[in-house]
Design a protein around this motif. Structure first.
Motif, PDB file in Angstrom:
ATOM      1  N   ARG A 254      -2.170 -72.527  42.916  1.00  0.00           N
ATOM      2  CA  ARG A 254      -2.189 -73.967  43.110  1.00  0.00           C
ATOM      3  C   ARG A 254      -0.770 -74.538  43.040  1.00  0.00           C
ATOM      4  O   ARG A 254       0.159 -73.880  42.598  1.00  0.00           O
ATOM      5  CB  ARG A 254      -3.061 -74.630  42.037  1.00  0.00           C
ATOM      6  N   THR A 259      -3.104 -79.872  42.209  1.00  0.00           N
ATOM      7  CA  THR A 259      -3.838 -79.872  40.944  1.00  0.00           C
ATOM      8  C   THR A 259      -4.136 -81.282  40.476  1.00  0.00           C
ATOM      9  O   THR A 259      -5.236 -81.576  39.996  1.00  0.00           O
ATOM     10  CB  THR A 259      -3.035 -79.119  39.871  1.00  0.00           C
ATOM     11  N   TYR A 265      -9.035 -82.147  36.985  1.00  0.00           N
ATOM     12  CA  TYR A 265      -7.751 -82.293  36.297  1.00  0.00           C
ATOM     13  C   TYR A 265      -7.795 -83.389  35.230  1.00  0.00           C
ATOM     14  O   TYR A 265      -7.414 -83.169  34.066  1.00  0.00           O
ATOM     15  CB  TYR A 265      -6.654 -82.579  37.320  1.00  0.00           C
TER      16      TYR A 265
END
Length: 289
Positions: A254, A259, A265
């Motif tokens: 990633r 992200t 997240y």
């Protein structure tokens, strides 16, 4: 990994996270490790770390987080053999840490580059100390500089580089020694947010290329979630213990920007912040009196 799974993991209880077993072979094994030393400031023995127990799986990035003064940086020095520990077991690739280890490299917050050496000679310094043949040093350093994007600056001196470029050189120097374990002590904390994001992406990219195992100390909750596969949370110090272990199932390969846009997240950042907030003293948590 899909966002639904990430959200599910983010809402798991701390007990579930603490007991989750590590998959695969272990690069670092920490069992009931206690670290202390005589403090001239206090005139007595200072117990920095009381009992740490956790594992770092091979080919993983683990973030060590906790309140200021809980012994995170002290622990890193013990892992690389620069500081002894009083009890417990500390193993790297199954071998007990009994002194300074050539197979562990450390990246500190300050690049600490030698101002009289060029970037190329700074990166190759560790190899020179080990008596590596010059041709091998040249090839190895060239490869590392290419990996961190500094090939065009090989003949520059540290004062001619930006802070971010100096830290890239610092990282290249650590990687040049071909460590089995890379230790990072708040490596990006002195940088501006944009540079920190760029170097975070570089770290993620290099990690995928090299399959290197990383243990990183950070005070930044968002940084821990952006970079790590797992976060180990330490209690308040002195005399800290492992308060909990939190998995970060946001997938490999990633980038920082990708992200931040994953639905999992935000919940992970909030959960880690809640874990750290629970460690604050009662008077601090309630706003004092």
């Amino acid at each position: 990994m899909d966002s639904e799974l990430a959200v599910t993991a983010a809402t798991a209880t701390p007990t579930q996270q603490r007991t989750a077993p590590a998959a695969g072979p272990l690069k670092l094994e920490v069992e009931d490790v206690g670290i202390g030393y005589f403090s001239q400031r206090h005139g007595s023995f200072f117990e920095a770390v009381r009992s740490l127990t956790f594992n770092v799986p091979d080919d993983s990035l683990v973030a060590l987080v906790g309140p200021t003064g809980c012994g995170k940086s002290t622990f890193l020095r013990s892992v690389c053999g620069l500081l002894g520990y009083q009890h417990g077991r500390l193993l790297v690739d199954g071998s007990a840490v009994t002194g300074p280890r050539a197979d562990c490299s450390v990246v500190f917050q300050s690049p600490a580059l030698m101002p009289w050496r060029t970037v190329e000679r700074n990166v190759g310094y560790g190899l020179e100390l080990r008596g590596t043949p010059k041709a091998e040093v040249r090839d190895r350093v060239g490869h590392m500089l290419d990996m961190v994007g500094l090939s065009k600056f090989a003949e520059h001196y540290p004062h001619q580089l930006s802070g971010g470029m100096q830290q890239r050189a610092n990282l290249a120097r650590a990687l040049a020694n071909d460590p089995v374990l890379l230790l990072m002590d708040e490596p990006f904390s002195a940088l501006d947010p944009q540079t920190r994001d760029r170097l975070s992406d570089e770290l993620l990219r290099i990690r995928e290329l090299t399959k290197l195992t990383v243990l990183m100390v950070t005070h930044q909750v968002d940084e821990a979630v952006l970079l790590a596969d797992q976060c180990v949370v330490l209690s308040r110090g002195p005399g800290s213990v492992v308060e909990g272990v939190m998995d970060i199932p946001l997938g490999r390969g990633r980038t920082v920007d990708e992200t931040r846009h994953q639905s999992g997240y935000g919940p992970l950042v909030r959960q880690l912040r809640d874990m750290l907030r629970a460690l604050e003293p009662a008077e601090s948590a309630s706003g004092g009196r």
